[in-house]
Design a protein around this motif. Structure first.
Motif, PDB file in Angstrom:
ATOM      1  N   MET A   1       1.032  -1.082  -0.040  1.00  0.00           N
ATOM      2  CA  MET A   1       0.256   0.263   0.232  1.00  0.00           C
ATOM      3  C   MET A   1       1.064   1.636   0.211  1.00  0.00           C
ATOM      4  SD  MET A   1      -2.914   0.941   2.548  1.00  0.00           S
ATOM      5  CE  MET A   1      -4.366   1.782   2.790  1.00  0.00           C
ATOM      6  N   LYS A   2       1.063   1.542  -0.434  1.00  0.00           N
ATOM      7  CA  LYS A   2       2.158   3.014  -1.138  1.00  0.00           C
ATOM      8  C   LYS A   2       1.166   4.270   0.132  1.00  0.00           C
ATOM      9  CE  LYS A   2       1.368   2.936  -6.306  1.00  0.00           C
ATOM     10  NZ  LYS A   2       1.296   4.018  -7.735  1.00  0.00           N
ATOM     11  N   LEU A   3       0.202   4.418   0.175  1.00  0.00           N
ATOM     12  CA  LEU A   3      -0.495   5.366   0.650  1.00  0.00           C
ATOM     13  C   LEU A   3       0.363   5.126   2.135  1.00  0.00           C
ATOM     14  CD1 LEU A   3      -2.316   7.953   1.194  1.00  0.00           C
ATOM     15  CD2 LEU A   3      -4.420   6.575   2.101  1.00  0.00           C
ATOM     16  N   LYS A   4      -0.086   4.354   2.504  1.00  0.00           N
ATOM     17  CA  LYS A   4       0.485   3.709   3.927  1.00  0.00           C
ATOM     18  C   LYS A   4       1.920   4.113   4.454  1.00  0.00           C
ATOM     19  CE  LYS A   4       0.656   0.208   7.720  1.00  0.00           C
ATOM     20  NZ  LYS A   4      -0.118  -1.704   7.796  1.00  0.00           N
ATOM     21  N   ASN A   5       2.490   3.389   3.511  1.00  0.00           N
ATOM     22  CA  ASN A   5       4.158   3.556   3.003  1.00  0.00           C
ATOM     23  C   ASN A   5       4.402   5.737   3.619  1.00  0.00           C
ATOM     24  OD1 ASN A   5       5.239   1.565   3.583  1.00  0.00           O
ATOM     25  ND2 ASN A   5       4.622   1.357   1.315  1.00  0.00           N
ATOM     26  N   ASN A   8       2.905   6.855   7.075  1.00  0.00           N
ATOM     27  CA  ASN A   8       4.355   6.631   8.036  1.00  0.00           C
ATOM     28  C   ASN A   8       5.247   8.044   7.405  1.00  0.00           C
ATOM     29  OD1 ASN A   8       3.210   4.636  10.030  1.00  0.00           O
ATOM     30  ND2 ASN A   8       3.535   3.232   7.714  1.00  0.00           N
ATOM     31  N   LYS A   9       5.566   7.881   6.154  1.00  0.00           N
ATOM     32  CA  LYS A   9       6.838   9.090   6.088  1.00  0.00           C
ATOM     33  C   LYS A   9       5.910  10.336   6.995  1.00  0.00           C
ATOM     34  CE  LYS A   9       8.724  10.569   2.067  1.00  0.00           C
ATOM     35  NZ  LYS A   9       9.007  10.346   1.169  1.00  0.00           N
ATOM     36  N   LYS A  10       4.845  10.587   6.628  1.00  0.00           N
ATOM     37  CA  LYS A  10       4.662  12.276   6.795  1.00  0.00           C
ATOM     38  C   LYS A  10       4.197  12.726   8.169  1.00  0.00           C
ATOM     39  CE  LYS A  10       4.374  13.530   1.906  1.00  0.00           C
ATOM     40  NZ  LYS A  10       3.576  15.406   2.013  1.00  0.00           N
ATOM     41  N   ARG A  11       4.227  11.014   9.307  1.00  0.00           N
ATOM     42  CA  ARG A  11       3.975  10.712  10.604  1.00  0.00           C
ATOM     43  C   ARG A  11       3.598  12.120  11.133  1.00  0.00           C
ATOM     44  NH1 ARG A  11       3.885   8.711  15.063  1.00  0.00           N
ATOM     45  NH2 ARG A  11       1.766   7.055  14.979  1.00  0.00           N
TER      46      ARG A  11
END
Length: 187
Positions: A1-5, A8-11
């Motif tokens: 899932m691209k969005l999940k990654n 997480n990166k922009k968390r």
């Protein structure tokens, strides 16, 4: 899932922006206090909100566990239920996350084609908003019950002081007093 990654990166940026938007729902002087005080003891409300939204964000990414989420929502909403927020204002913080995500990910949504994945995340946010309303109403019911009990206790105390009612426990623990009361009634 691209969005999940990507999420997480922009968390950190997402959580900071979400926190700031939630805090802005309070009066200006309160907002300044919440933003400037980071200590959980000097700013328990800000700390509770911060910890709660971090946990909620993780649950949104992983999939919602109702029991866990209810606890996180309860911690945030309980504070807002005590204050003068309307129900819609009290739970609006969930919808603020949608705004933050759209702002933070607008470029990626266009370029990486993650709009469908975003709909799944937004649907989870909507589910949390509905659950938030249930939690809010439960908190308000508890507040009204406490107020009703307090009013009953105050009324009872006032009536007892005015000697308009007699406490049965007092009579049971003091039989001499009961006998005196009976004598008075007979005269």
């Amino acid at each position: 899932m691209k969005l999940k990654n990507l999420l997480n990166k922009k968390r950190p940026a997402i959580l900071k922006r979400w926190f700031d938007l939630i805090i802005e729902t309070y009066p200006p002087e309160t907002t300044l206090f919440f933003k400037n005080k980071k200590n959980r003891f000097s700013n328990p409300v800000g700390y509770t909100i911060s910890q709660g939204i971090e946990s909620l964000f993780d649950e949104i990414l992983q999939g919602i566990d109702s029991d866990k989420v209810s606890l996180f929502l309860d911690n945030i909403i309980r504070v807002r239920a005590i204050q003068d927020f309307t129900p819609s204002q009290a739970i609006s913080f969930m919808f603020l996350l949608k705004k933050v995500l759209r702002e933070e990910l607008s470029k990626e949504m266009r370029e990486q084609g993650i709009a469908e994945e975003m709909l799944v995340i937004e649907s989870r946010i909507d589910d949390l908003a509905l659950l938030s309303f249930d939690v809010f109403m439960k908190c308000r019911e508890e507040i009204y019950e406490l107020k009703a009990m307090q009013l009953n206790n105050q009324t009872y105390t006032l009536l007892k002081k005015a000697k308009l009612i007699v406490d049965l426990e007092d009579q049971e623990t003091n039989p001499a007093r009961e006998n005196n009361d009976n004598l008075k009634e007979m005269r």
